[in-house]
Design a protein around this motif. Structure first.
Motif, PDB file in Angstrom:
ATOM      1  N   ILE A 223       0.856  -1.181   0.000  1.00 38.25           N
ATOM      2  CA  ILE A 223       0.000   0.000   0.000  1.00 38.25           C
ATOM      3  C   ILE A 223       0.896   1.236   0.000  1.00 38.25           C
ATOM      4  CG2 ILE A 223      -1.708   1.330   1.292  1.00 38.25           C
ATOM      5  CD1 ILE A 223      -2.916  -1.271   2.241  1.00 38.25           C
ATOM      6  N   GLN A 224       0.768   2.017  -1.040  1.00 40.73           N
ATOM      7  CA  GLN A 224       1.621   3.192  -1.266  1.00 40.73           C
ATOM      8  C   GLN A 224       1.545   4.174  -0.100  1.00 40.73           C
ATOM      9  OE1 GLN A 224       0.755   5.043  -5.007  1.00 40.73           O
ATOM     10  NE2 GLN A 224       1.696   6.992  -4.432  1.00 40.73           N
ATOM     11  N   GLY A 225       2.730   4.559   0.401  1.00 40.67           N
ATOM     12  CA  GLY A 225       2.806   5.555   1.452  1.00 40.67           C
ATOM     13  C   GLY A 225       2.251   5.112   2.790  1.00 40.67           C
ATOM     14  N   ALA A 226       1.979   3.810   2.916  1.00 35.96           N
ATOM     15  CA  ALA A 226       1.451   3.243   4.166  1.00 35.96           C
ATOM     16  C   ALA A 226       0.220   4.004   4.667  1.00 35.96           C
ATOM     17  CB  ALA A 226       2.531   3.203   5.248  1.00 35.96           C
ATOM     18  N   ALA A 227      -0.631   4.414   3.732  1.00 33.64           N
ATOM     19  CA  ALA A 227      -1.849   5.138   4.106  1.00 33.64           C
ATOM     20  C   ALA A 227      -2.856   5.040   2.970  1.00 33.64           C
ATOM     21  CB  ALA A 227      -1.548   6.600   4.407  1.00 33.64           C
TER      22      ALA A 227
ATOM     23  N   ALA B  74       4.599   1.457   8.204  1.00 32.81           N
ATOM     24  CA  ALA B  74       5.516   1.467   7.054  1.00 32.81           C
ATOM     25  C   ALA B  74       6.579   0.397   7.306  1.00 32.81           C
ATOM     26  CB  ALA B  74       6.144   2.843   6.876  1.00 32.81           C
ATOM     27  N   ASN B  75       6.312  -0.823   6.834  1.00 32.89           N
ATOM     28  CA  ASN B  75       7.231  -1.944   7.088  1.00 32.89           C
ATOM     29  C   ASN B  75       7.976  -2.371   5.830  1.00 32.89           C
ATOM     30  OD1 ASN B  75       4.737  -2.979   6.030  1.00 32.89           O
ATOM     31  ND2 ASN B  75       5.323  -5.029   6.704  1.00 32.89           N
TER      32      ASN B  75
ATOM     33  N   HIS C 103       3.541   0.100   3.062  1.00 35.63           N
ATOM     34  CA  HIS C 103       2.973  -0.940   3.925  1.00 35.63           C
ATOM     35  C   HIS C 103       2.897  -2.233   3.114  1.00 35.63           C
ATOM     36  CE1 HIS C 103       0.200  -2.570   7.023  1.00 35.63           C
ATOM     37  NE2 HIS C 103      -0.545  -3.003   6.024  1.00 35.63           N
ATOM     38  N   LEU C 104       3.394  -3.330   3.675  1.00 37.92           N
ATOM     39  CA  LEU C 104       3.460  -4.596   2.936  1.00 37.92           C
ATOM     40  C   LEU C 104       2.764  -5.715   3.698  1.00 37.92           C
ATOM     41  CD1 LEU C 104       4.631  -6.346   0.596  1.00 37.92           C
ATOM     42  CD2 LEU C 104       6.689  -6.646   2.007  1.00 37.92           C
TER      43      LEU C 104
ATOM     44  N   HIS D 180       2.666  -7.384  11.945  1.00 35.95           N
ATOM     45  CA  HIS D 180       1.806  -8.207  12.800  1.00 35.95           C
ATOM     46  C   HIS D 180       0.521  -8.585  12.063  1.00 35.95           C
ATOM     47  CE1 HIS D 180       4.444  -7.551  16.214  1.00 35.95           C
ATOM     48  NE2 HIS D 180       4.448  -6.264  15.912  1.00 35.95           N
ATOM     49  N   GLY D 181       0.655  -8.848  10.769  1.00 36.84           N
ATOM     50  CA  GLY D 181      -0.490  -9.241   9.955  1.00 36.84           C
ATOM     51  C   GLY D 181      -0.930 -10.670  10.233  1.00 36.84           C
TER      52      GLY D 181
END
Length: 344
Positions: free
Chosen positions: A77-81, A93-94, A99-100, A105-106
Motif C-alpha cells: 500500500i503506497q505511502g502506508a496510508a 511502514a514496514n 505498507h506490505l 503483525h499481519g
C-alpha cells in the motif's frame, strides 16, 4: 485419506493432510503457513515442491512470508496510508515508506483457531480468526475463515470467507514459494509458465504500481503461449530490472481459460495448474530472497521459488481501474483458488 495433528511449542500445531495418492500438505495454525507440499514426479517419486524452513521456529522471524496467509491486504500500500470515505488511515511502514502484506503483525503472525475435517472426497483444516477494529491501522471488526482442503485428485483448494462491520480494504492470499524440481534440486529459471493474461501493472522503483496498465504482448510479460521464467529474469527489460531481475508484478487475468496459470518443470514432469475466481495475481520470482537460510532441503538463494499470489490489487486504493479491495458491511468476501498437481 488421513489427518495427523502434531502439537508444537508456543501453542503451535502442525497438521499433516495425506490423500490416497501419497500427496501430503503440512500446515501450521501459526500464520496458516504451508510448510511443505509433497507431490509425485512422473516416475512416482514424492518430493517437496515448496520452500520451507528446516527448523519450524524460524517462521517466527521469517522476512519472506514463506507459505503464509496474508492479510488484511496482500501486497504493498503506497505511502502506508489510504483514504476511505473522507478519513485517512495511517498504517505501519514496514517496507520502506510503504505498507506490505498487512504489516509486521499481519495474519501471517496470528495463531488461528483450527478445526480439521474429513469428507467423502477431501480432508482439510478450517482456520478462523477475529480481527478487531483498528488492528494494524485498519477499520472494522473482521470475521474470517480460510479452509485448506486436499482432495484425491491431488488438488489443494483454498477457500476464503470474511465479513466486516465497517467499510474496509481486504484482499487475502497465500504466499507459498513453489519449486517443482522437487526438494529444491534446481532454481525456477527453467520453469515453464502459462498465464491467462494480456495486461500487467507497471511498477515504479519502489515496486509500487505507477497507475498504468501495460500490454504484455511482445514483452517478457506475455505468458499466454507459455515461456520460461528465465526469459524475464535475464531479459534486461526495464520492468524486470526494477523488480530485481525477475517478476514482482500484478497480472490482470483475462479469464478466457478455466486454468488461469499452468506451470511445468520438464525434468521432473510435474505440472501445477491454478484455477481461481480472483481478478489477478502477483507473480514473484524470489528476486529478493537472501542467501544462506537453512531450508528443509537446501540453503536459500535468489530465484529458488516462485509465488502465485492470487488476489485483488491494493493499488486500487490510489488508482482507478484496478481490481477493487473494498469490502462493505452488507457484503461477504468469498474467494477460491485451486492448486492442482499432475505430471506429464
Amino acid at each position: 485419506m488421513n489427518i495427523e495433528t502434531i502439537k508444537l511449542q508456543n501453542g503451535w500445531k502442525q497438521f499433516d493432510l495425506r490423500n490416497d495418492n501419497g500427496m501430503i500438505i503440512s500446515l501450521l495454525n501459526y500464520g496458516g503457513i504451508i510448510t511443505r507440499i509433497i507431490a509425485p514426479d512422473r516416475d512416482g517419486n514424492a518430493e517437496n515442491v515448496v520452500l520451507g524452513f528446516k527448523n519450524v521456529q524460524d517462521y517466527k522471524t521469517d522476512p519472506n512470508f514463506f507459505g503464509a496467509l496474508i492479510g488484511r491486504v496482500a501486497g504493498r500500500i503506497q505511502g502506508a496510508a489510504f483514504e476511505l470515505d473522507g478519513t485517512v488511515y495511517e498504517l505501519e511502514a514496514n517496507d520502506g515508506v510503504n505498507h506490505l502484506h498487512g504489516g509486521s503483525h499481519g495474519f501471517h503472525k496470528v495463531i488461528w483457531e483450527t478445526e480439521s475435517f474429513q469428507e467423502e472426497d477431501s480432508i482439510g483444516v478450517r482456520l478462523s480468526h477475529s480481527s478487531k477494529d483498528g488492528e494494524g491501522g485498519y477499520p472494522g471488526n473482521i470475521e474470517l475463515s480460510v479452509t485448506y482442503r486436499l482432495t484425491n485428485a491431488n488438488e489443494l483448494i483454498l477457500e476464503y470467507e470474511a465479513t466486516t462491520d465497517k467499510t474496509t480494504p481486504l484482499t487475502l492470499t497465500n504466499h507459498s514459494y513453489f519449486n517443482l524440481s522437487g526438494n529444491l534440486k534446481d532454481t525456477i529459471h527453467q520453469h515453464q509458465v502459462r498465464i491467462d493474461s494480456h495486461q500487467f501493472l507497471e511498477l515504479d522503483e519502489h515496486l509500487i504500481p505507477a497507475g498504468t496498465i501495460l500490454e504484455a504482448e511482445q514483452t517478457p510479460f506475455d505468458f499466454r503461449r507459455g515461456r520460461i521464467l528465465d526469459d524475464g529474469i535475464s531479459s534486461g527489460n526495464e520492468q524486470n530490472t526494477i523488480a530485481g531481475a525477475g517478476y514482482d508484478h500484478y497480472f490482470l487475468f483475462d479469464h478466457s481459460h478455466t486454468e488461469t496459470v499452468v506451470v511445468k518443470e520438464m525434468t521432473s514432469g510435474r505440472v501445477l495448474a491454478i484455477e481461481t475466481d480472483q481478478p489477478g495475481m502477483v507473480m514473484y520470482t524470489a528476486n529478493n530472497l537472501q542467501s544462506g537460510m537453512e531450508l528443509a532441503e537446501a540453503l536459500s538463494k535468489k530465484h529458488l521459488g516462485v509465488c502465485f499470489e492470487t488476489q485483488s490489487s491494493p493499488a486500487s486504493l490510489h488508482h482507478e481501474r484496478f481490481p477493487n479491495v473494498i469490502l462493505h458491511p452488507d457484503e461477504t468476501y468469498k474467494q477460491r483458488t485451486v492448486f492442482r498437481f499432475t505430471t506429464e
